[in-house]
Motif scaffolding. Structure first.
Motif: not given
Length: 123
Positions: A36-43, A63-72
């Motif tokens: 989630h941290h890496d994804l938020q940093e990238a976007i 937990t991974g799905i929740q990361s996708f949802l937060n990123t969405r």
């Protein structure tokens, strides 16, 4: 195995607001926070639309799905869209059964995702 995020820019200069990410490994509670941290940093680089290639992601827990949802949510708050592509058959089934496939605009290939995000532009 852990999730690894490789960030690849879409090479077309006209697509400067789009980011293509590729994930590999297994995404679960043990590495979801880092993902989630890496994804938020990238976007966080000002990109609006996001395509996530899941060709090499073999497992994803809640937990991974929740990361996708937060990123969405982050992407949508910016007025952008997120599309997931190349889901492993087990992940594809999970996303379809839960309704997440429609929420994320799951597509079979990166090329199909680009057509969805930029339908008015010629290929």
């Amino acid at each position: 195995m852990s999730a690894a995020v490789r960030v690849t820019d879409v090479s077309d200069p006209a697509e400067q607001e789009m980011l293509l990410l590729s994930l590999a490994g297994e995404l679960d509670y043990s590495n979801a926070e880092r993902f989630h941290h890496d994804l938020q940093e990238a976007i966080g680089q000002g990109r609006r639309d996001l395509v996530i290639d899941l060709t090499e992601l073999t497992f994803c827990d809640s937990t991974g799905i929740q990361s996708f949802l937060n990123t969405r949510q982050t992407v949508q708050d910016r007025g952008g869209s997120i599309v997931l592509v190349n889901l492993h058959p087990r992940l594809e089934r999970l996303f379809h059964l839960t309704g997440l496939a429609q929420a994320f605009g799951v597509q079979p290939t990166v090329a199909d995702a680009l057509k969805v995000l930029r339908p008015s532009r010629p290929s």
